[in-house]
Motif scaffolding. Structure first.
Motif, PDB file in Angstrom:
ATOM      1  N   PHE A  87      33.977  38.081  24.362  1.00 34.72           N
ATOM      2  CA  PHE A  87      33.232  39.317  24.548  1.00 34.72           C
ATOM      3  C   PHE A  87      33.273  40.157  23.273  1.00 34.72           C
ATOM      4  O   PHE A  87      34.272  40.160  22.549  1.00 34.72           O
ATOM      5  N   PRO A  88      32.199  40.877  22.975  1.00 31.72           N
ATOM      6  CA  PRO A  88      32.252  41.829  21.854  1.00 31.72           C
ATOM      7  C   PRO A  88      33.416  42.790  22.026  1.00 31.72           C
ATOM      8  O   PRO A  88      33.619  43.359  23.104  1.00 31.72           O
ATOM      9  N   ARG A  89      34.188  42.970  20.977  1.00 32.91           N
ATOM     10  CA  ARG A  89      35.468  43.666  21.111  1.00 32.91           C
ATOM     11  C   ARG A  89      35.306  45.140  21.445  1.00 32.91           C
ATOM     12  O   ARG A  89      36.088  45.695  22.223  1.00 32.91           O
ATOM     13  N   LYS A  90      34.307  45.798  20.888  1.00 30.15           N
ATOM     14  CA  LYS A  90      34.125  47.214  21.192  1.00 30.15           C
ATOM     15  C   LYS A  90      33.787  47.404  22.672  1.00 30.15           C
ATOM     16  O   LYS A  90      34.353  48.286  23.343  1.00 30.15           O
ATOM     17  N   LYS A  91      32.880  46.598  23.192  1.00 32.29           N
ATOM     18  CA  LYS A  91      32.505  46.726  24.602  1.00 32.29           C
ATOM     19  C   LYS A  91      33.703  46.433  25.504  1.00 32.29           C
ATOM     20  O   LYS A  91      33.904  47.106  26.531  1.00 32.29           O
ATOM     21  N   LEU A  92      34.499  45.447  25.123  1.00 31.35           N
ATOM     22  CA  LEU A  92      35.677  45.129  25.916  1.00 31.35           C
ATOM     23  C   LEU A  92      36.659  46.296  25.914  1.00 31.35           C
ATOM     24  O   LEU A  92      37.229  46.646  26.953  1.00 31.35           O
ATOM     25  N   LEU A  93      36.850  46.930  24.766  1.00 30.12           N
ATOM     26  CA  LEU A  93      37.730  48.094  24.691  1.00 30.12           C
ATOM     27  C   LEU A  93      37.255  49.206  25.621  1.00 30.12           C
ATOM     28  O   LEU A  93      38.055  49.856  26.301  1.00 30.12           O
ATOM     29  N   LEU A  94      35.950  49.437  25.666  1.00 30.10           N
ATOM     30  CA  LEU A  94      35.409  50.492  26.531  1.00 30.10           C
ATOM     31  C   LEU A  94      35.661  50.177  28.010  1.00 30.10           C
ATOM     32  O   LEU A  94      36.011  51.063  28.796  1.00 30.10           O
ATOM     33  N   VAL A  95      35.498  48.921  28.396  1.00 30.82           N
ATOM     34  CA  VAL A  95      35.769  48.535  29.783  1.00 30.82           C
ATOM     35  C   VAL A  95      37.240  48.748  30.119  1.00 30.82           C
ATOM     36  O   VAL A  95      37.592  49.267  31.189  1.00 30.82           O
ATOM     37  N   LEU A  96      38.111  48.380  29.195  1.00 28.34           N
ATOM     38  CA  LEU A  96      39.549  48.528  29.430  1.00 28.34           C
ATOM     39  C   LEU A  96      39.954  49.992  29.552  1.00 28.34           C
ATOM     40  O   LEU A  96      40.767  50.353  30.418  1.00 28.34           O
TER      41      LEU A  96
END
Length: 412
Positions: A87-96
């Motif tokens: 997954f794109p890391r920025k989007k994953l960070l936002l979900v987390l």
């Protein structure tokens, strides 16, 4: 495959992106550690009958809230990292971060001890994955040769939280309620979401990552040794820190208002140790691990012998925070060194191992307190846990020098 162009960051933009990532660490530090300073408040409110019969037993039982969060980290870190490496890391960070916000709000609002334990478990699930992915993003922003410092910058939010956030929120919880304290933590996560959305640049995931490739790290002996070093050795810190509030009030005989002061001292030690640990890890990883373990043993022994005095308490909790926090970037860098291609999993699973130590330390410390050995007994538990941690580090070094080949993971 069409790849999105990622422009080079200006120094100012890079600093802001790193600050946004550290803000997430700040929120995590607050949500993980604020329970320590408010443990008697949690016990009195969520276990009123037990607290009326025995405050000591109620405080020990409330330590389960710390263990529940830690177990959430243990479960979530490898699972999310293995599933989401593409997954794109920025989007994953936002979900987390969104998951952190929801879990922390639930912790503040649910009415019973059992439900709050469940909420703390859920709130812990994104912890390891956040730090793992954020560490990879920070290392990418900083450039080659600075992985340890990149890890330390992300972790700096957590350590600074122990200087500013945890004592402040602990005081807020003491004068209002622990539920208001957790709502304040949730607000930090909401601010983190906005900061990451606007300041962190797009970063792609690893398009070649698969769950099988990520899980291959668990077929390496050195990965298991590094994880066990963190899980066993780091348990000593949480054995002490979980019960820091009753240690201050019942052993050193200082008032509840002095608890935030002690938390600040621990936090300053953690912050300094984190930055020094990141710097030394970039130069000699195993040397750093042995050095800080030695300091950890000295600090735990000193606290066990002098906790009745204010000077002994302050001096040795500072050293405990310093040594434990310096170990963290060294262990994480070691994991990234030995994990091969499984970098996302390695970066995340370190926090699972440290929080396994969290759960173990809190559990064993609570057992000794409930058994009547007093609030100094968790310090001796921590000292006992250091011994196998050091032995595992020696084993890892000997295998490295013998160049024992790593076995391949069996096909799945």
């Amino acid at each position: 495959m069409v790849r999105r162009f990622v422009p080079a960051l200006t120094p100012a933009r890079a600093r802001l992106a790193l600050l946004a990532l550290a803000l997430g660490g700040f929120g995590i530090g607050a949500t993980e550690f604020v329970a320590m300073g408010l443990l008697p408040n949690l016990a009195q409110d969520l276990l009123p009958g037990l607290y009326a019969d025995s405050p000591t037993v109620a405080n020990a039982r409330a330590g389960w809230l710390v263990s529940a969060y830690a177990l959430g980290v243990v479960v979530g870190a490898p699972t999310i990292a293995a599933l989401a490496a593409r997954f794109p890391r920025k989007k994953l960070l936002l979900v987390l971060v969104a998951a952190f916000t929801i879990g922390t709000v639930a912790s503040s609002l649910l009415p019973s001890f059992g439900l709050v334990i469940a909420a703390r478990f859920v709130a812990g699930l994104p912890h390891g994955a956040y730090f793992g992915v954020a560490a990879l993003v920070a290392a990418s922003i900083m450039g080659p040769g600075k992985r340890g410092q990149g890890v330390a910058l992300v972790l700096s939010g957590l350590t600074i939280a122990n200087v500013i956030g945890v004592p402040t929120i602990t005081y807020l919880g003491q004068v209002t309620s622990w539920r208001i304290a957790y709502l304040a933590v949730a607000a930090i996560f909401a601010a983190t979401f906005v900061a990451i959305a606007y300041l962190v640049p797009f970063q792609p995931g690893d398009p070649d990552a698969t769950m099988r490739r990520e899980l291959r790290a668990f077929g390496r002996i050195q990965v298991w040794l590094a994880l066990l070093i963190g899980a066993v050795g780091f348990g000593g810190f949480f054995a002490v820190y979980t019960f820091i509030s009753p240690l201050v009030t019942e052993v050193t005989r200082l008032g509840p208002g002095f608890v935030p002061v002690v938390l600040v001292v621990v936090g300053v030690g953690m912050t300094l140790g984190n930055f020094l640990g990141g710097w030394t890890a970039d130069r000699n990883v195993m040397g750093s691990i042995f050095t800080y373990f030695g300091l950890f043993v000295i600090a735990l022994t000193g606290l066990a012998l002098t906790a009745q005095t204010t000077v002994g308490l302050l001096g040795f909790v500072f050293l405990i925070g310093f040594a434990a926090s310096a170990l963290s970037p060294a262990i994480q860098t070691r994991l990234m060194d030995v994990a091969g291609d499984s970098q996302t999993l390695a970066a995340a699973v370190n926090h699972a191992s440290l929080n396994l130590g969290n759960a173990l330390g809190a559990l064993l410390g609570g057992v000794t307190i409930a058994a009547g050995f007093g609030y100094v007994s968790p310090t001796w538990v921590g000292l006992t846990l250091c011994a196998p941690g050091i032995a595992l580090a020696v084993t890892a070094l000997l295998l490295q020098r013998r160049r024992v080949p790593e076995p391949a993971l069996a096909p799945v």
